[in-house]
Design an enzyme around this catalytic site. Structure first.
Site, PDB file in Angstrom:
ATOM      1  CE  LYS A 180      -1.881   2.761   2.762  1.00  0.00           C
ATOM      2  NZ  LYS A 180      -1.810   3.951   1.882  1.00  0.00           N
ATOM      3  CD  GLU A 255      13.411   3.420   7.226  1.00  0.00           C
ATOM      4  OE1 GLU A 255      13.570   4.365   8.037  1.00  0.00           O
ATOM      5  OE2 GLU A 255      13.197   3.582   6.020  1.00  0.00           O
ATOM      6  CB  CYS A 289      13.490   8.546   7.343  1.00  0.00           C
ATOM      7  SG  CYS A 289      14.304   7.350   6.280  1.00  0.00           S
ATOM      8  CD  GLU A 390      11.205  12.245  10.745  1.00  0.00           C
ATOM      9  OE1 GLU A 390      10.158  11.675  11.114  1.00  0.00           O
ATOM     10  OE2 GLU A 390      12.105  11.680  10.103  1.00  0.00           O
TER      11      GLU A 390
END
Ligand SMILES: NC(=O)c1ccc[n+]([C@@H]2O[C@H](COP(=O)([O-])OP(=O)(O)OC[C@H]3O[C@@H](n4cnc5c(N)ncnc54)[C@H](O)[C@@H]3O)[C@@H](O)[C@H]2O)c1
Length: 886
Positions: A180, A255, A289, A390
């Protein structure tokens, strides 16, 4: 406008509901494609298709090599889609064309590399060379098998790359997958599905859904037919996924996010470091990331560094992603742009200094689009939210530090642990720092560099598991251990016998690699034995008693120039420190073999020394059962007592201060190479030691005979040993110079050693070991004192065997039944001991009465108790036995 369909069970289909949504070009904010929107029905259909395909076995059941052939076809089809992937990825995700043009090549390479590794090098099946369990004789091996149906959920920053990672790893390892992509960027995954279909990957192996993460994610992460979830995305969503997966206990790899530190040391190449900091943060607009979003700069070079970094950032061209001159394109959508703007405001409020950027940008020749200038904050403190959270945009925090240690501390002060960099002109210094950073990847003088065989993943809240390479592929497998019993018969079954009250283990492993030489003067064969072993430098191990009896000198004389030294510092009932000291001497003298001259204490020390020399480290590293795989340091034994039989056994018993008890090395590989039974070496043994060591041998023989593992080979040896001891011990007691009788006692000890190597010993040994370690009782004496009582204790479980022992002990058993004869055997042993002047009670050998209960408790857990004819699980019964002989 192009229309994209879902890929389910090998077909491109529209959603049952007819729902669609638009893909928006973030560089213009204009829609450029429509996509079918999957709902519950499609998610379930995709999972069912993947389940069917997995269970059908036309993919999961192929050999890795056959699968690789198909994957190579898939890779070729991907290469053919290079242009379509490049343009579509750029328009869907806002990646500059200079990046997106690579996905065709990188994706096909990944497929090829991983498929080749899986087909040629991945350890699908592995033998386990040692079981580490004496009760599990047999072959053990592991198979790695596919996990089953995998779900891949991937983010919007690298849609094609992430689709390749998830699909490649899952299918190459034999799994099926439902992928997905993010609802903002579904298109390239569907192009990859086209390539798979064209290559003939069987239907249902790969399925791709497009649609809202919340609704689809819930079904995909909770469906009982899904075996594994591999998610890449934010830590926040990762937490949710882990929770959803927990109800059906799926395997999960995650992850997740990061706030990685890029550490610039004072000796870094300035231009390289500036480029590293800029590339580490602004590549793909900072939507990566593992970006190095905290640039830690040494105070020694700080001013020059930020000045150059500012100029470099301001020179970056922000523009429409399909224009070849653009370094940076738009952010993925308006939501992401708003997040970045919010954080920039927050940074200013927190007191950070905006060095450059901090504003939206208009792309030349374009109206609209989510463009943002590369932004640098200086004067940042690591505890500010902009340094802890982040942002996922082109915003970097520069933090000043004074020492390397401070830099490491700042780098590690984060809930994340994904990536990071170190820039320095000293590789050693940079590696030293890299080792201390708690993240899954550290680049030195580089950033954002990936490799198909290099694992990627996070420490701390940056994730679970690894992607790529051997580690990544392993995450897509289950491990199955297969054990094949070597002795497939009820009577041979050690483990199942645990449910039995009358255990008889009928298997035999008779291994007698020791070359036994016996007879007066056979010491002279030692020179030839050393040569046969291909050795030249023998170290003699002995103890002070043996040395003072003049026996060591005899051996030195026989060895002539083959002796490099003598270690004579072995205490009775040796311990691990002594083994280490002897091994250190052997290493220093470069000894290539060991000659042990003495009783069990010396021989067992020597066995442990041989293992330590061969395998390195300290003796304590090698306390283990059946773990050795190669021949050990050569070992010649010259026994000087009448007892242990250790010259032929597979056991070394050593005291461990740390463990507070005797510990064992048990292994066929520690059986000595040669045993020289020269009766001259026992002539000097004082009467008391003759009696106690002979009773040690007697205990071996009787306990082996009655052990749950006894069988005819050991019975023969045990009975002959009993006979020899009973005939010869009185003769030696009467006349210590009777060399013939001395020689026979030596042989008896060796035969008893063989017997117990096959069948182990029993409760008398367990009880003797325990009082031995607690109260320093010589092993043979304790064995002798306890043996007759243990024989009576066992009488109903080993009456037939004990009756045989009675005959070997010279008892006239005519008219007795087995039970009576067995009890008579115990009486005969007590008579023999009295005749030999052997101590009869524990108090005679200095055991205090208090603490016997503790000894009883330890005894039931000592290994020999496991083999006792009568099961021993009750410390009270053992205490009773101790008391009887107190
Ligand atoms: N590995 C095995 O298969 C095995 C089997 C049984 C016992 N053991 C171990 O062996 C040890 C006991 O061994 P042991 O009973 O032979 O005693 P030992 O080696 O401790 O020796 C006892 C004493 O006898 C002296 N001595 C030995 N031979 C002599 C001689 N010929 N003349 C004069 N003095 C002499 C020694 O100097 C020492 O002081 C225990 O630690 C026990 O756990 C090992």
């Amino acid at each position: 406008m192009d229309h994209y369909k879902l890929f389910i069970d090998g077909e491109f289909v529209d959603a049952e509901s007819g729902a669609t949504f638009e893909s928006i070009d973030p560089g213009t904010e204009l829609p450029f494609a429509t996509v079918s929107q999957a709902g519950t029905a499609e998610a379930e259909a995709a999972i069912e298709a993947a389940r069917r395909a997995f269970d059908r076995g036309d993919w999961s059941g192929l050999t890795p090599a056959a699968r690789a052939e198909k994957v190579y076809d898939f890779a070729d089809q991907v290469t053919q889609q290079t242009l379509s992937l490049a343009i579509t990825e750029a328009m869907d995700a806002g990646q500059v064309i200079g990046l997106s043009k690579y996905w065709g090549m990188l994706g096909s390479q990944l497929l090829r590399n991983l498929a080749y590794y899986a087909a040629t090098s991945f350890p699908w099946e592995e033998e386990i060379p040692y079981a580490g369990n004496v009760f599990a004789p047999g072959r053990d091996f592991i198979r790695r098998e596919p996990v089953g149906v995998c779900v891949g959920i991937i983010p919007w920053n690298f849609p094609a790359s992430m689709a390749f990672w998830k699909i490649a790893q899952a299918i190459i390892m034999g799994n099926t997958i439902v992928l997905k992509p993010a609802s903002a960027t579904p298109l390239t995954a569907l192009i990859i599905a086209e390539a798979a279909k064209a290559a003939g990957i069987p239907k249902g192996v790969i399925n791709v859904l497009a649609g809202p993460g919340g609704e689809l994610g819930k079904i995909l992460c909770t469906h009982p037919d899904v075996d594994k979830i591999a998610f890449t995305g934010s830590t926040e969503v990762g937490r949710e996924i882990m929770k959803m997966a927990s109800d059906t206990v799926k395997k999960v790899t995650l992850e997740l996010g990061g706030k990685s530190a890029n550490i610039i040391l004072d000796d870094a190449d300035m231009d390289l470091a500036v480029n590293g900091a800029v590339f580490g943060t602004f590549f793909h607009q900072g939507q990566v990331c593992e970006s190095g979003t905290r640039v830690l700069v040494s105070s020694k070079i700080y001013d020059e560094f930020i000045d150059k970094m500012k100029r470099r950032a301001e020179a970056l061209g922000v523009g429409y992603q399909l224009f070849p001159t653009s370094h940076m394109g738009p952010l993925v959508n308006g939501i992401q742009l708003a997040t970045v703007e919010r954080y920039v405001k927050l940074g200013q409020k927190e007191g950070a200094e905006l060095l450059t950027g901090g504003k939206r940008v208009e792309a030349e020749g374009i109206t609209g689009g989510f463009y943002y200038a590369p932004t640098i904050f200086t004067n940042v403190k690591n505890n500010m939210r902009i340094a802890q959270e982040e942002i996922f945009g082109p915003v970097v925090c520069v933090i000043k530090y004074d020492s390397d240690d401070e830099a490491v501390a700042i780098a590690n002060d984060s809930i994340y642990g994904l990536g990071g960099g170190v820039f320095s002109s000293s590789t050693a210094r940079a590696e030293g720092i890299a080792r201390q950073i708690r993240t899954g990847t550290v680049w030195i003088n580089n950033y954002h560099s990936f490799g198909d065989f290099c694992p990627f993943g996070g420490y701390k809240q940056s994730g679970v598991g690894r992607e790529l390479g051997h580690s990544g592929l392993s995450e897509y497998t289950q491990i199955k251990r297969i054990h094949v019993n070597s002795y497939a018969a009820t009577e041979s079954h050690f483990t199942m016998a645990i449910l039995s009250d009358d255990i008889k283990i009928d298997f035999v492993q008779y291994n007698c690699p020791t070359n036994v030489i016996s007879g007066h003067g056979c010491l002279s064969s030692i020179y030839k034995e050393i040569v046969n072993l291909n050795c030249r430098r023998a170290l003699i191990l002995t103890d002070p008693g043996v040395r003072d009896a003049g026996l060591t000198q005899l051996v030195q004389d026989a060895l002539v120039d083959f002796c490099v030294g003598v270690f004579d510092d072995i205490a009775q009932d040796t311990d691990l420190d002594i083994v280490d000291a002897a091994a250190a001497m052997a290493r220093e003298l470069k000894a290539d073999c060991i000659v042990s001259v003495g009783g069990g204490s010396v021989i067992d020390t020597a066995k442990a020394v041989c293992v330590t020399l061969r395998n390195g480290g300290r003796a304590n590293d090698h306390i283990a059962l059946y773990r050795l795989q190669e021949p050990q340091t050569p070992h010649i034994v010259i026994p000087t007592t009448s007892g242990t039989g250790s010259e032929v056994t597979n056991v070394a018993v050593i005291k461990s201060k740390a463990a507070g008890r005797k510990v064992y090395i048990v292994d066929t590989r520690i059986m000595p190479n040669t045993a020289i039974l020269d009766p001259r070496f026992t002539m000097t043994l004082p009467p008391a030691l003759t009696a106690t060591t002979a009773m040690d041998a007697m205990t071996h023989a009787v306990e082996a005979l009655t052990s749950t593992m006894a069988q005819p080979i050991c019975d023969g040896q045990a009975l002959q040993a009993i006979r020899l001891i009973r005939e010869n011990l009185p003769k030696v007691v009467a006349n210590g110079r009777d060399e013939k009788a001395r020689g026979n006692l030596q042989i008896a000890a060796t035969m008893a050693g063989w017997a117990f190597t096959i069948a182990q010993v029993g409760l008398a040994h367990a009880m003797a070991h325990t009082v031995g370690i607690l109260h320093n009782v010589p092993h043979g004496a304790a064995c002798g004192i306890l043996l007759p009582k243990v024989m009576r204790f066992n009488v109903d479980y080993a009456a037939d065997k004990l009756a045989m022992a009675a005959q070997a002990l010279g008892v006239n058993t005519a008219g007795m039944d087995d039970r009576e004869a067995a009890l008579a055997a115990a009486d005969a042993i007590e008579m023999l001991m009295k005749e030999a002047g052997h101590p009869m009670r524990l108090q005679d050998v200095g055991v205090p009465e208090e603490g016997l209960d503790m000894a009883a408790f330890h005894a039931i857990a000592d290994v020999p108790a496991l083999f006792n004819a009568r099961p021993v699980n009750d410390p009270q019964e053992v205490l009773e036995l101790y008391k009887q002989v107190y």
